[in-house]
Scaffold this active site. Structure first.
Site, PDB file in Angstrom:
ATOM      1  N   LYS A 150      -3.279 -13.042   2.648  1.00 10.67           N
ATOM      2  CA  LYS A 150      -3.514 -11.924   3.573  1.00 10.67           C
ATOM      3  C   LYS A 150      -4.997 -11.806   3.922  1.00 10.67           C
ATOM      4  CE  LYS A 150      -2.551  -7.072   4.394  1.00 10.67           C
ATOM      5  NZ  LYS A 150      -1.822  -5.896   3.929  1.00 10.67           N
TER       6      LYS A 150
ATOM      7  N   GLY B 219      -3.451   1.522  11.795  1.00 12.75           N
ATOM      8  CA  GLY B 219      -2.734   2.296  12.805  1.00 12.75           C
ATOM      9  C   GLY B 219      -3.139   1.890  14.216  1.00 12.75           C
TER      10      GLY B 219
ATOM     11  N   PHE C 273      -7.541  -0.147  -4.713  1.00 16.09           N
ATOM     12  CA  PHE C 273      -6.583  -0.820  -5.614  1.00 16.09           C
ATOM     13  C   PHE C 273      -6.210   0.081  -6.804  1.00 16.09           C
ATOM     14  CE2 PHE C 273      -7.661  -5.597  -4.648  1.00 16.09           C
ATOM     15  CZ  PHE C 273      -7.073  -5.474  -3.409  1.00 16.09           C
TER      16      PHE C 273
ATOM     17  N   ASN D 296      -4.101 -11.264  -1.879  1.00 17.27           N
ATOM     18  CA  ASN D 296      -4.821 -10.319  -1.025  1.00 17.27           C
ATOM     19  C   ASN D 296      -6.318 -10.397  -1.314  1.00 17.27           C
ATOM     20  OD1 ASN D 296      -5.753  -8.206   0.490  1.00 17.27           O
ATOM     21  ND2 ASN D 296      -4.977  -6.616  -0.882  1.00 17.27           N
TER      22      ASN D 296
ATOM     23  N   SER E  38      -8.941  -6.719   1.195  1.00 18.48           N
ATOM     24  CA  SER E  38      -9.163  -5.278   1.111  1.00 18.48           C
ATOM     25  C   SER E  38     -10.656  -5.009   1.217  1.00 18.48           C
ATOM     26  CB  SER E  38      -8.659  -4.716  -0.217  1.00 18.48           C
ATOM     27  OG  SER E  38      -9.189  -3.408  -0.385  1.00 18.48           O
TER      28      SER E  38
ATOM     29  N   ASN F 207       2.254  -8.291  -3.818  1.00 13.66           N
ATOM     30  CA  ASN F 207       0.883  -8.494  -3.348  1.00 13.66           C
ATOM     31  C   ASN F 207      -0.059  -8.355  -4.547  1.00 13.66           C
ATOM     32  OD1 ASN F 207      -1.769  -7.427  -2.375  1.00 13.66           O
ATOM     33  ND2 ASN F 207      -0.834  -7.646  -0.363  1.00 13.66           N
TER      34      ASN F 207
ATOM     35  N   ASN G 112     -12.036  -2.364   0.191  1.00 13.08           N
ATOM     36  CA  ASN G 112     -12.370  -1.287  -0.744  1.00 13.08           C
ATOM     37  C   ASN G 112     -12.672  -1.743  -2.167  1.00 13.08           C
ATOM     38  OD1 ASN G 112     -12.005   0.688   1.304  1.00 13.08           O
ATOM     39  ND2 ASN G 112      -9.795   0.388   1.093  1.00 13.08           N
ATOM     40  N   THR G 113     -12.681  -3.052  -2.395  1.00 11.53           N
ATOM     41  CA  THR G 113     -13.156  -3.595  -3.669  1.00 11.53           C
ATOM     42  C   THR G 113     -14.394  -4.420  -3.322  1.00 11.53           C
ATOM     43  OG1 THR G 113     -10.962  -3.632  -4.668  1.00 11.53           O
ATOM     44  CG2 THR G 113     -12.597  -5.130  -5.604  1.00 11.53           C
TER      45      THR G 113
ATOM     46  N   GLY H 157       0.831  -1.196   0.000  1.00 11.47           N
ATOM     47  CA  GLY H 157       0.000   0.000   0.000  1.00 11.47           C
ATOM     48  C   GLY H 157       0.868   1.248   0.000  1.00 11.47           C
TER      49      GLY H 157
ATOM     50  N   LYS I  28       2.765   0.822  -4.007  1.00 11.47           N
ATOM     51  CA  LYS I  28       1.872  -0.059  -4.770  1.00 11.47           C
ATOM     52  C   LYS I  28       2.473  -0.453  -6.116  1.00 11.47           C
ATOM     53  CE  LYS I  28      -2.532   1.622  -2.875  1.00 11.47           C
ATOM     54  NZ  LYS I  28      -3.512   0.537  -2.681  1.00 11.47           N
TER      55      LYS I  28
ATOM     56  N   ASN J 235      -5.143  -7.244   7.381  1.00 10.39           N
ATOM     57  CA  ASN J 235      -5.413  -6.033   6.605  1.00 10.39           C
ATOM     58  C   ASN J 235      -6.117  -4.997   7.509  1.00 10.39           C
ATOM     59  OD1 ASN J 235      -5.865  -4.323   4.305  1.00 10.39           O
ATOM     60  ND2 ASN J 235      -5.794  -6.173   3.038  1.00 10.39           N
TER      61      ASN J 235
ATOM     62  N   ASN K  16      -8.359   4.512   4.778  1.00 12.77           N
ATOM     63  CA  ASN K  16      -8.201   4.623   3.333  1.00 12.77           C
ATOM     64  C   ASN K  16      -9.283   3.837   2.618  1.00 12.77           C
ATOM     65  OD1 ASN K  16      -7.064   2.316   1.411  1.00 12.77           O
ATOM     66  ND2 ASN K  16      -6.353   1.854   3.495  1.00 12.77           N
ATOM     67  N   ARG K  17      -9.693   4.396   1.489  1.00 10.98           N
ATOM     68  CA  ARG K  17     -10.581   3.674   0.578  1.00 10.98           C
ATOM     69  C   ARG K  17     -10.020   3.854  -0.840  1.00 10.98           C
ATOM     70  NH1 ARG K  17     -14.147   7.755   2.665  1.00 10.98           N
ATOM     71  NH2 ARG K  17     -14.321   9.561   1.258  1.00 10.98           N
TER      72      ARG K  17
HETATM   73  C1  LIG Z   1      -3.090   3.988   2.393  1.00  8.23           C
HETATM   74  C2  LIG Z   1      -3.074   2.507   2.569  1.00  8.23           C
HETATM   75  C3  LIG Z   1      -3.100   1.693   1.448  1.00  8.23           C
HETATM   76  C4  LIG Z   1      -3.081   0.310   1.593  1.00  8.23           C
HETATM   77  N1  LIG Z   1      -3.075  -0.468   0.474  1.00  8.23           N
HETATM   78  C5  LIG Z   1      -2.979  -1.822   0.602  1.00  8.23           C
HETATM   79  C6  LIG Z   1      -2.919  -2.646  -0.535  1.00  8.23           C
HETATM   80  O1  LIG Z   1      -2.911  -2.177  -1.680  1.00  8.23           O
HETATM   81  N2  LIG Z   1      -2.843  -4.003  -0.353  1.00  8.23           N
HETATM   82  C7  LIG Z   1      -2.832  -4.562   0.903  1.00  8.23           C
HETATM   83  O2  LIG Z   1      -2.748  -5.787   1.026  1.00  8.23           O
HETATM   84  N3  LIG Z   1      -2.868  -3.786   2.008  1.00  8.23           N
HETATM   85  C8  LIG Z   1      -2.950  -2.438   1.882  1.00  8.23           C
HETATM   86  N4  LIG Z   1      -2.979  -1.663   3.008  1.00  8.23           N
HETATM   87  C9  LIG Z   1      -3.012  -2.319   4.344  1.00  8.23           C
HETATM   88  C10 LIG Z   1      -1.626  -2.404   4.984  1.00  8.23           C
HETATM   89  O3  LIG Z   1      -0.756  -3.188   4.211  1.00  8.23           O
HETATM   90  C11 LIG Z   1      -1.735  -3.003   6.398  1.00  8.23           C
HETATM   91  O4  LIG Z   1      -2.223  -4.335   6.309  1.00  8.23           O
HETATM   92  C12 LIG Z   1      -2.661  -2.215   7.301  1.00  8.23           C
HETATM   93  O5  LIG Z   1      -2.553  -0.833   7.062  1.00  8.23           O
HETATM   94  C13 LIG Z   1      -2.402  -2.477   8.777  1.00  8.23           C
HETATM   95  O6  LIG Z   1      -1.079  -2.141   9.137  1.00  8.23           O
HETATM   96  P1  LIG Z   1      -0.678  -0.712   9.798  1.00  8.23           P
HETATM   97  O7  LIG Z   1      -1.626  -0.493  10.951  1.00  8.23           O
HETATM   98  O8  LIG Z   1       0.750  -0.856  10.201  1.00  8.23           O
HETATM   99  O9  LIG Z   1      -0.871   0.299   8.726  1.00  8.23           O
HETATM  100  C14 LIG Z   1      -3.025  -0.274   2.886  1.00  8.23           C
HETATM  101  C15 LIG Z   1      -2.989   0.556   4.008  1.00  8.23           C
HETATM  102  C16 LIG Z   1      -3.012   1.924   3.879  1.00  8.23           C
HETATM  103  C17 LIG Z   1      -2.982   2.787   5.106  1.00  8.23           C
END
Ligand SMILES: Cc1cc2nc3c(=O)[nH]c(=O)nc-3n(C[C@H](O)[C@H](O)[C@H](O)COP(=O)(O)O)c2cc1C
Length: 347
Positions: free
Chosen positions: A210, A260, A111, A171, A174, A140, A176-177, A59, A62, A239, A107-108
């Site tokens: 994941k 977070g 992909f 993955n 997510s 991923n 958001n899909t 993320g 990407k 995730n 985030n939304r």
């Molecule tokens: C802006 C953003 C974009 C993300 N995009 C993806 C993604 O494309 N594919 C994915 O598997 N996880 C994605 N994630 C999830 C992170 O990889 C992670 O699993 C999640 O944020 C929890 O970890 P953290 O609390 O350390 O951020 C995204 C997270 C954020 C904040």
């Protein structure tokens, strides 16, 4: 130090603009060698020797624009993506929100990515530049939003990426899909994994899965059983969450996945659930709300062989991975473990 000076200025920008500027700056940075193999922190998972257990979660990069620059910050591995077969724009902006008071992100994105073709070109160019000195890059993979056959998308991505990736992450978590997470259901998951493992062919690139933190106990048992039956190499937990613990920020009501600090306890609990369900029969990777060596160490003692971070980088700055590596060594020493591997699942 530099980060704490720059942080107020960065925080004046909206989240996505700040992220784009960060990537632009990193593109100017030279490729870095991965951290040296540390005898205490080194960890073998799926036959891969990880020099340290702290990875960059997907993320952030990407499109594989800056993976080699990230190794310079102490990451033992970098997971790029999510990448889909065709390029796609993702959801309309704004779609990335900093919840500063909560040390969180919603985030939304949906992909948004440059598609498999462009990412393959970057990975090949990176390999040419760094050769055998490259750090560990995982890819991923996901499905296009408008795809009529999502399982076929995962199979395509496996075929295209397996020759280039040190490991693949499927993955299906997510939020958001629309409908994507239904692939976590037992019947769909078995069919998906069959397709992926067949597409991997003779290459035998390790495959990780994941998962979402928003799963029921019965789902966790089913997923674990199927993953072990099919011979998957690791489970990544987790995730972002669609749940909303108490939040203070004005962006708390935004739709999307929350990550977070407020995700930390939920992700830790889900890791514990997967460890219980698997009894250590499949390696686990802990993600979600990790912001310190103590957080990472708790995941490891619960059963994670590796961890990943993303959101905490926004608040703690780019020194976080190196700081966790140092802190982990001190914690292992305090508790009398000679290596990280001894501490995995100690609780
Ligand atoms: C802006 C953003 C974009 C993300 N995009 C993806 C993604 O494309 N594919 C994915 O598997 N996880 C994605 N994630 C999830 C992170 O990889 C992670 O699993 C999640 O944020 C929890 O970890 P953290 O609390 O350390 O951020 C995204 C997270 C954020 C904040």
């Amino acid at each position: 130090m530099l980060f704490s000076l720059a942080r107020p200025a960065i925080f004046l920008l909206d989240g996505e603009t700040a992220h784009r500027l960060t990537l632009a700056a990193l593109r100017l940075a030279p490729a870095s060698a991965p951290p040296a193999l540390d005898p205490v922190l080194a960890m073998q998972v799926a036959g891969i020797d990880f020099p340290t257990p702290v990875g960059l979660a997907p993320g952030f990069d990407k499109n594989a624009e800056v993976p080699h620059a990230m190794f310079g910050f102490g990451f033992g591995f970098v997971e790029i993506g999510t990448v889909t077969p065709l390029p796609q724009a993702g959801n309309p902006r704004p779609r990335l929100f900093r919840l500063v008071e909560d040390k969180a992100v919603i985030n939304r994105m949906g992909f948004n990515n440059d598609g498999a073709g462009a990412v393959v070109e970057r990975l090949v160019a990176g390999q040419k530049r760094t050769g055998a000195k490259s750090g560990i890059i995982g890819v991923n993979i996901g499905a296009n939003k408008d795809s009529e056959d999502r399982i076929a998308d995962y199979a395509t991505m496996t075929r295209v990426m397996a020759p280039l990736a040190r490991y693949l992450t499927v993955n299906i978590s997510s939020p958001n899909t629309p409908g994507l997470r239904a692939l976590q259901d037992a019947g769909a998951l078995a069919a998906l994994l069959d397709a992926v493992l067949e597409a991997r062919g003779a290459n035998r690139c390790p495959v990780f899965l994941k998962l979402a933190p928003d799963l029921e106990a019965a789902d966790i048992d089913d997923i674990t059983r199927i993953a072990i039956d099919k011979g998957l190499d690791a489970l990544i937990v987790s995730n972002t969450t669609i749940s909303r613990p108490a939040l203070r920020s004005r962006h708390a009501g935004e739709a999307g996945g929350l990550s977070g600090a407020p995700l930390r306890d939920l992700a830790q609990q889900r890791l514990r659930d997967f460890r219980q369900a698997s009894g250590g029969a499949i390696p686990l990777i802990g993600v979600g709300g990790i912001a310190s060596a103590a957080d990472a160490y708790a995941r490891i003692r619960t059963g994670a062989s590796l961890v990943q971070v993303y959101s905490a980088l926004v608040y703690e700055g780019p020194g976080l991975a190196a700081q966790i590596n140092r802190g982990l060594k001190a914690l292992l020493k305090r508790d009398g473990f000679a290596t990280l591997a001894e501490a995995v699942g100690a609780d």
